[in-house]
Design a protein around this motif. Structure first.
Motif, mmCIF file in Angstrom:
data_model
loop_
_atom_site.group_PDB
_atom_site.id
_atom_site.type_symbol
_atom_site.label_atom_id
_atom_site.label_comp_id
_atom_site.label_asym_id
_atom_site.label_seq_id
_atom_site.Cartn_x
_atom_site.Cartn_y
_atom_site.Cartn_z
ATOM 1 N N ARG A 1 19.969 60.601 73.678
ATOM 2 C CA ARG A 1 19.756 61.898 74.319
ATOM 3 C C ARG A 1 20.999 62.225 75.138
ATOM 4 N N VAL A 2 21.660 63.333 74.815
ATOM 5 C CA VAL A 2 22.842 63.763 75.566
ATOM 6 C C VAL A 2 22.373 64.710 76.659
ATOM 7 N N ASN B 1 20.635 69.044 76.715
ATOM 8 C CA ASN B 1 19.500 68.121 76.614
ATOM 9 C C ASN B 1 19.104 68.080 75.138
ATOM 10 N N ARG B 2 19.851 67.295 74.364
ATOM 11 C CA ARG B 2 19.692 67.281 72.911
ATOM 12 C C ARG B 2 19.921 65.877 72.374
ATOM 13 N N ASP B 3 19.276 65.572 71.255
ATOM 14 C CA ASP B 3 19.430 64.268 70.607
ATOM 15 C C ASP B 3 20.594 64.287 69.616
ATOM 16 N N TYR B 4 21.298 63.149 69.582
ATOM 17 C CA TYR B 4 22.403 62.941 68.654
ATOM 18 C C TYR B 4 22.236 61.573 68.022
ATOM 19 N N THR B 5 22.758 61.424 66.789
ATOM 20 C CA THR B 5 22.736 60.148 66.088
ATOM 21 C C THR B 5 24.132 59.539 66.144
ATOM 22 N N VAL B 6 24.186 58.239 66.389
ATOM 23 C CA VAL B 6 25.468 57.527 66.425
ATOM 24 C C VAL B 6 25.910 57.271 64.984
ATOM 25 N N GLN B 7 27.131 57.716 64.660
ATOM 26 C CA GLN B 7 27.701 57.539 63.334
ATOM 27 C C GLN B 7 28.984 56.733 63.464
ATOM 28 N N ALA C 1 29.966 62.211 75.973
ATOM 29 C CA ALA C 1 28.561 62.566 76.193
ATOM 30 C C ALA C 1 27.996 61.690 77.304
ATOM 31 N N ARG C 2 27.328 62.342 78.283
ATOM 32 C CA ARG C 2 26.632 61.581 79.330
ATOM 33 C C ARG C 2 25.192 61.413 78.888
ATOM 34 N N CYS C 3 24.773 60.173 78.767
ATOM 35 C CA CYS C 3 23.427 59.829 78.333
ATOM 36 C C CYS C 3 22.698 59.162 79.498
ATOM 37 N N PRO C 4 21.362 59.074 79.444
ATOM 38 C CA PRO C 4 20.630 58.412 80.537
ATOM 39 C C PRO C 4 21.157 57.010 80.781
ATOM 40 N N GLY C 5 21.197 56.639 81.995
ATOM 41 C CA GLY C 5 21.658 55.287 82.345
ATOM 42 C C GLY C 5 22.347 55.214 83.679
ATOM 43 N N PRO C 6 23.347 55.981 84.022
ATOM 44 C CA PRO C 6 24.132 56.833 83.120
ATOM 45 C C PRO C 6 25.109 56.009 82.293
ATOM 46 N N LYS C 7 25.338 56.474 81.105
ATOM 47 C CA LYS C 7 26.319 55.847 80.236
ATOM 48 C C LYS C 7 27.024 56.939 79.458
ATOM 49 N N TYR C 8 28.227 56.649 78.991
ATOM 50 C CA TYR C 8 29.042 57.637 78.294
ATOM 51 C C TYR C 8 29.422 57.118 76.913
ATOM 52 N N LEU D 1 29.194 60.970 67.558
ATOM 53 C CA LEU D 1 27.885 61.590 67.669
ATOM 54 C C LEU D 1 27.726 62.777 66.723
ATOM 55 N N ILE D 2 26.597 62.791 66.022
ATOM 56 C CA ILE D 2 26.246 63.856 65.107
ATOM 57 C C ILE D 2 24.924 64.443 65.596
ATOM 58 N N PRO D 3 24.810 65.782 65.744
ATOM 59 C CA PRO D 3 23.545 66.359 66.219
ATOM 60 C C PRO D 3 22.383 66.062 65.279
ATOM 61 N N VAL D 4 21.225 65.802 65.863
ATOM 62 C CA VAL D 4 20.006 65.604 65.074
ATOM 63 C C VAL D 4 19.473 66.986 64.740
ATOM 64 N N ASP D 5 19.162 67.202 63.460
ATOM 65 C CA ASP D 5 18.644 68.523 63.050
ATOM 66 C C ASP D 5 17.286 68.811 63.631
#
Length: 160
Positions: free
Chosen positions: A129-130, A97-103, A143-150, A156-160
Motif C-alpha cells: 500500500r503506497v 492511498n493505492r496498492d502496487y505490486t512489486v516487480q 513510495a512511502r509505505c506503512p512502517g514507515p518504509k520506502y 512498483l506496478i499499480p494494481v488494476d
C-alpha cells in the motif's frame, strides 16, 4: 534476444508515465505537502541552494504547487509570496492511498528513508500500500509505505 513478461510490464508502465507527462506536463499531481517534525520548519530560499538567502519558512501541512519536472539541484521551484522560490524536495510528498505490486527479478531492498539505508527486503509479487510519493535529493522517486518504509518507484506496478 527474448524479453520477459516483466520487461514488457515495466516498459508499459514507463511509457504510460511518459505519456502522462506529455499530456499533463507532470507525471504526478502538482500539490506537494510539507513534512517536517513538529516544531521545525523548511527554509524557502531565493535560489536552489541550502546556502541561499530565504524568503520565509514553511511548516508541516503547508502545501506548494510545483512541477516535479522542474527540480533543480534537489530543490522544487515554486511561487512563494509572489516570488520565485525554492525548497528542498526532501521535505515534501504527494499523498496517495493505492496498492502496487512489486516487480523485480529478485528481492527488493526496503529503506528507512528515500534512498537511505536498507531496513529489510520485499519479495517480487508482493502487494504494498503506497501512502505517499517522495523525491530524494537526487530526484529519484520513492513510495512511502506503512512502517514507515520506502521502496523505489522503479519496482512498483499499480494494481488494476
Amino acid at each position: 534476444m527474448t524479453y520477459s513478461r516483466q520487461f514488457f510490464r515495466r516498459l508499459t508502465f514507463a511509457l504510460s508515465l511518459a505519456l502522462m507527462l506529455l499530456i499533463t506536463g507532470s507525471a504526478l499531481a502538482d500539490t506537494f505537502t510539507c513534512i517536517v517534525p513538529d516544531g521545525q520548519y523548511v527554509n524557502v530560499r531565493k535560489q536552489p541552494s541550502s546556502k541561499a538567502a530565504t524568503w520565509g519558512v514553511m511548516r508541516t501541512g503547508e502545501t506548494i504547487e510545483a512541477d516535479p519536472a522542474e527540480i533543480r539541484s534537489g530543490f522544487f521551484r515554486f511561487t512563494f509570496m509572489e516570488h520565485e522560490a525554492y525548497a528542498s524536495v526532501r521535505y515534501f510528498e504527494i499523498e496517495e492511498n493505492r496498492d502496487y505490486t512489486v516487480q523485480a527479478n529478485g528481492r527488493v531492498r526496503v529503506r528507512k528513508t528515500p534512498g537511505g539505508d536498507a531496513s529489510g527486503f520485499i519479495k517480487p509479487g508482493e502487494t504494498v500500500r503506497v501512502r505517499a510519493w517522495r523525491r530524494a535529493a537526487d530526484g529519484s522517486l520513492w513510495a512511502r509505505c506503512p512502517g514507515p518504509k520506502y521502496i523505489s518507484a522503479a519496482y512498483l506496478i499499480p494494481v488494476d
